[in-house]
Enzyme design. Structure first.
Site, PDB file in Angstrom:
ATOM      1  N   GLY A 135      39.284  43.049  32.030  1.00 11.97           N
ATOM      2  CA  GLY A 135      39.198  41.983  33.021  1.00 11.97           C
ATOM      3  C   GLY A 135      40.046  40.757  32.742  1.00 11.97           C
ATOM      4  O   GLY A 135      39.700  39.666  33.188  1.00 11.97           O
ATOM      5  N   GLY A 169      48.696  56.053  49.908  1.00  6.23           N
ATOM      6  CA  GLY A 169      49.357  56.711  48.780  1.00  6.23           C
ATOM      7  C   GLY A 169      48.978  56.063  47.456  1.00  6.23           C
ATOM      8  O   GLY A 169      48.180  55.126  47.409  1.00  6.23           O
ATOM      9  N   HIS A 207      49.963  46.546  39.550  1.00  2.10           N
ATOM     10  CA  HIS A 207      50.374  47.739  38.807  1.00  2.10           C
ATOM     11  C   HIS A 207      51.340  47.318  37.686  1.00  2.10           C
ATOM     12  O   HIS A 207      52.251  46.523  37.933  1.00  2.10           O
ATOM     13  CB  HIS A 207      51.048  48.740  39.749  1.00  2.10           C
ATOM     14  CG  HIS A 207      51.454  49.990  39.045  1.00  2.10           C
ATOM     15  ND1 HIS A 207      50.542  50.943  38.653  1.00  2.10           N
ATOM     16  CD2 HIS A 207      52.670  50.431  38.619  1.00  2.10           C
ATOM     17  CE1 HIS A 207      51.178  51.928  38.034  1.00  2.10           C
ATOM     18  NE2 HIS A 207      52.467  51.634  38.007  1.00  2.10           N
ATOM     19  N   ASP A 237      48.118  51.139  50.389  1.00  2.00           N
ATOM     20  CA  ASP A 237      48.054  52.083  51.502  1.00  2.00           C
ATOM     21  C   ASP A 237      47.446  53.387  50.993  1.00  2.00           C
ATOM     22  O   ASP A 237      46.940  53.436  49.864  1.00  2.00           O
ATOM     23  CB  ASP A 237      49.436  52.267  52.162  1.00  2.00           C
ATOM     24  CG  ASP A 237      50.435  52.938  51.239  1.00  2.00           C
ATOM     25  OD1 ASP A 237      50.031  53.410  50.147  1.00  2.00           O
ATOM     26  OD2 ASP A 237      51.621  53.001  51.602  1.00  2.00           O
TER      27      ASP A 237
END
Ligand code: GAR
Length: 201
Positions: free
Chosen positions: A11, A143, A109, A141
């Site tokens: 976190g 994907g 990411h 989305d």
């Protein structure tokens, strides 16, 4: 603006968001709930320390992925959340869930997408031998790590980097990138046009 932050681990990105709200860098957003798929995630302690409501939804305690996501969805709706922030949430959400929250889920990411999506973005970068990597904040989305990109931060990759040393260098930038993206979102400065996210001045 009410945010939900979904976590699975330590976190530190959640902490960066909490700190940005507490310091007044992000003014018009609050974290309404922190949801973890791991009941023992340290991220939950960080949330409790900041007096933020926490919910743990374990995948293995649910009969199906649908039930798991329905519980998460119920927690989001109960708090009236307007944006779902994936901050080290290590599960892939179904197309149904993502479509229900279309353009209302943001992920961070640890690589420069579209390179190195999926698991272990930092290891993929070291193994490939790229000279630069970084992090990407993007709308989610259906994907995997493929949605419209809000912003990216770049770091060099050193010859002697391991997965861990590169991850540490990227994480410093993640803690800048995520609050920056949320501030833009909370101020209504982001518009999505197809694959592109336009940022108003
Ligand atoms: C971060 O590096 C984040 O980018 C990554 O997990 C870490 C969570 O750290 N997320 C992913 O790899 C998602 N595919 P944190 O729990 O300390 O914020």
């Amino acid at each position: 603006m009410k945010l939900a932050v979904l976590v699975s681990g330590g976190g530190t990105n959640l902490q960066a968001i909490i700190d940005s709200i507490e310091s007044g860098t992000i003014t018009n957003a609050e974290i309404a709930v922190v949801i973890s798929d791991k009941p023992d995630a340290f991220a939950l302690e960080r949330a409790q320390k900041a007096d933020i409501k926490t919910v743990a939804v374990e995948r293995k305690a649910c009969a199906s992925k649908e039930e798991f996501e329905a519980k998460i969805n119920a927690a989001l709706e109960a708090e009236g959340c307007e944006l779902v922030v994936l901050a080290g949430f290590m599960r892939i959400l179904s197309a149904d869930f993502v479509n229900k929250w279309q353009h209302k889920i943001i992920n961070i990411h640890p690589a420069l997408l579209p390179s190195f999506p999926g698991l272990q973005g930092q290891k993929q970068a070291v193994d490939y031998g790229v000279k630069f990597s970084g992090c990407t904040v993007h709308f989610v989305d259906a994907g995997t790590d493929s949605g419209p990109i809000i912003l990216q931060k770049v770091v060099p990759v050193m010859d002697d980097d391991t997965e861990d040393t590169l991850a540490d260098r990227i994480l410093v930038q993640e803690h800048i990138a995520m609050p920056e993206a949320l501030k833009l979102w909370a101020e209504g400065k982001l518009t999505i046009e197809g694959r592109k996210v336009k940022v108003k001045a």
